[in-house]
Design an enzyme around this catalytic site. Structure first.
Site, short mmCIF file in Angstrom:
data_model
loop_
_atom_site.label_atom_id
_atom_site.label_comp_id
_atom_site.label_asym_id
_atom_site.label_seq_id
_atom_site.Cartn_x
_atom_site.Cartn_y
_atom_site.Cartn_z
N SER A 258 0.85 -1.19 0.00
CA SER A 258 0.00 0.00 0.00
C SER A 258 0.89 1.25 0.00
O SER A 258 2.10 1.16 0.25
CB SER A 258 -0.88 0.02 1.24
OG SER A 258 -0.07 0.22 2.38
N LYS A 259 0.25 2.39 -0.25
CA LYS A 259 1.01 3.65 -0.24
C LYS A 259 1.65 3.87 1.13
O LYS A 259 2.77 4.33 1.23
CB LYS A 259 0.05 4.81 -0.53
CG LYS A 259 -0.20 5.01 -2.00
CD LYS A 259 -0.51 6.47 -2.28
CE LYS A 259 -0.62 6.68 -3.77
NZ LYS A 259 -1.82 7.30 -4.19
N ARG A 260 0.87 3.55 2.18
CA ARG A 260 1.38 3.78 3.53
C ARG A 260 2.59 2.87 3.80
O ARG A 260 3.61 3.32 4.32
CB ARG A 260 0.27 3.48 4.55
CG ARG A 260 0.60 3.89 5.97
CD ARG A 260 -0.56 3.57 6.91
NE ARG A 260 -0.98 2.17 6.80
CZ ARG A 260 -0.34 1.15 7.36
NH1 ARG A 260 0.74 1.36 8.07
NH2 ARG A 260 -0.79 -0.09 7.22
N ALA A 262 4.61 1.65 1.62
CA ALA A 262 5.73 2.12 0.81
C ALA A 262 6.43 3.28 1.53
O ALA A 262 7.66 3.37 1.55
CB ALA A 262 5.25 2.56 -0.56
N ALA A 263 5.63 4.15 2.14
CA ALA A 263 6.19 5.30 2.85
C ALA A 263 6.94 4.83 4.11
O ALA A 263 7.98 5.38 4.46
CB ALA A 263 5.09 6.28 3.21
#
Ligand code: GLU
Length: 495
Positions: A258-260, A262-263
């Site tokens: 997910s984007k989270r 990845a961050a």
């Protein structure tokens, strides 16, 4: 290998909607390898028709990422080429003309249904547990009615007229034949009400006009693959060879990242975005080797340069099974490729890292430390931890770290003084001159080597882990070594 000698035309067609990630980089790499292998062309096409998702600067990031990886395209919006423009928003006229061709051949129709009506239809279908799809209301409107309603300014889209019966057979190079019954397929939108083409129309038209021979793209396009095949057949064009590449799963192997997540990865020094890789100390060689193997069935930990990849690339060996993102493998490949760099090349890569960290770097010291640190580097910025002290005027050891195991500060200071006396007698401090008398000291004091050398290591490097001690002292030089040992004696005296 299929089509071994025929030069291919391949493309990567990213949407400028966010940061350029591993998946896109892998698609680019396979395209690049295939083009180089066959003496063909690798095209970059920017698919920017989705204005809502457009991200300023994303196109630049794509180009910069490809350049950083060393797999730049042959044609693209920033380059010359005979098949441009290479940015879809510069090709709008082409899509409208092609939608017109499909309308005229009755492979498409104008649809005036409002978004409200469509959502009602969808709701009813869901209630009946049917797969949501367009219900066909406008499929057979007469041409006069269409012309009249258009003239009245009624909002409309153009839809593909999916055959109602029969099935569509589409061939994926990695998965074989995929047969879908047409009744499960939708009358997909080709041109939106604002005149913008959808991906389905724009990509198929462009692949044809740009004479693309092989399409490598993500497996997320498998769902609309039959539609794309249908569009191409409706135009009467030859199909490219298709390969839907495996998806990337998160490190746990469960689901996509997910984007989270990845961050979050960046906190551990990892990233799925190419733009971060350089700053995190990764090399293009390491990253390329890592992504190459995520979807290509060569032996798992095969170390390959880009040239070797070109030599060995074969689309018959691409695999459809999902690939888990394994950052430990990236570290492995990165460290391995660092060790394959020539000393001069490695020096060129780490010099800016030292400079950025505020050290003044002289080239002879830099070249001298390369053999000492290269074996230990996983990422290039590890050069700071392993070799920063070579370029410092002074080091600042943590006082407690100067105390040898099973000893106190006074005892450690005593040893440090003995070390100093020995070193002061040496006209030059080299590996050859220093090792023997210091080992003799260890014997004389009946201590463990790591007690004596531990004090010396922390004193002259400021750290507990360092490259080999005697070699390091030789590079640091007599004057600084003596100064640092004296400094350590002072620190130990104050504890
Ligand atoms: N614009 C599409 C994307 O970024 C490209 C897919 C393709 O390669 O055709 O997902």
């Amino acid at each position: 290998m299929t089509d071994t000698l025929k030069p291919v035309r391949v493309r990567m067609a990213p949407s400028p909607t966010g940061s350029f990630h591993l998946g896109s980089a892998r698609t680019a790499l396979y395209n690049y390898l295939f083009a180089r292998k066959t003496g063909g062309k690798f095209v970059l096409r920017i698919e920017d028709t989705d204005q809502k998702r457009f991200v300023e600067g994303a196109e630049r990031e794509i180009i910069d990422s490809l350049d950083w990886l060393g797999i730049s395209p042959d044609e693209g919006p920033h380059l010359k080429g005979d098949f441009g423009p290479y940015r879809q928003t510069d090709r709008m006229k082409i899509y409208r003309e092609h939608a017109e061709i499909l309308l005229n051949s009755a492979h498409a129709f104008v649809c005036f249904c409002s978004p409200e009506r469509l959502s009602q239809v969808r709701e009813q279908q869901q209630k009946r547990k049917e797969k949501p799809r367009y219900d066909g209301l406008c499929r057979d409107l007469g041409s006069d009615e269409v012309a009249q309603r258009k003239e009245n300014g009624e909002r409309h889209v153009v839809r593909f007229k999916m055959p109602e019966d029969g099935s569509t057979s589409a061939l994926d190079h990695l998965r074989g034949e995929i047969v879908t019954e047409n009744r499960y397929l939708d009358d997909y939108v080709l041109l939106k009400s604002d005149g913008m083409p959808t991906y389905h129309l724009a990509a198929t038209v462009d692949d044809h006009l740009m004479k693309i021979t092989h399409v490598f793209r993500g497996a997320e396009w498998l769902a609309t693959f039959p539609l794309h095949v249908q569009i191409i057949r409706a135009f009467g064009w030859d199909e490219p060879i298709w390969a839907h590449l495996s998806v990337f799963l998160k490190p746990s192997g469960k689901g996509k990242m997910s984007k989270r997540e990845a961050a979050e990865a960046i906190k551990d020094g990892h990233s799925i975005f190419i733009k971060d890789m350089g700053d995190l100390g990764y090399t293009p060689e390491g990253v390329l080797n890592w992504i190459a193997l995520m979807g290509w069935g060569v032996a798992e930990d095969d170390v390959m340069s880009l040239d070797q990849m070109v030599e060995r690339f074969d689309i018959d060996n691409l695999t459809p099974s999902p690939a888990g993102i394994n950052f430990a493998k990236l570290d492995h490949f990165n460290g391995t490729h660092i060790r394959l760099l020539s000393p001069e090349e490695l020096a060129t890569r780490i010099k800016p890292i030292y400079i950025q960290a505020g050290y003044s770097v002289d080239d002879s010291t830099l070249m001298a430390i390369i053999p000492l640190i290269r074996e230990r580097l996983v990422t290039l910025d590890d050069c700071l931890a392993f070799g920063g002290f070579f370029f410092k005027e002074k080091v600042d050891p943590v006082p407690e770290e100067l105390i040898a195991k099973k000893m106190d500060a006074a005892g450690s200071a005593e040893i440090a003084r003995k070390i100093l006396t020995i070193l002061e007698t040496l006209p030059e401090i080299t590996h050859a001159s220093a090792e023997e008398p210091l080992r003799a000291l260890v014997e004389e004091l009946s201590l463990k080597p790591n007690q004596v050398f531990g004090i010396l290591r922390v004193a002259i490097t400021g750290q507990k882990v360092s490259p080999p001690l005697f070699e390091s002292m030789e590079i640091i030089g007599r004057e600084k070594v003596l100064e640092r040992v004296r400094n350590a004696i002072g620190i130990l005296g104050n504890i």
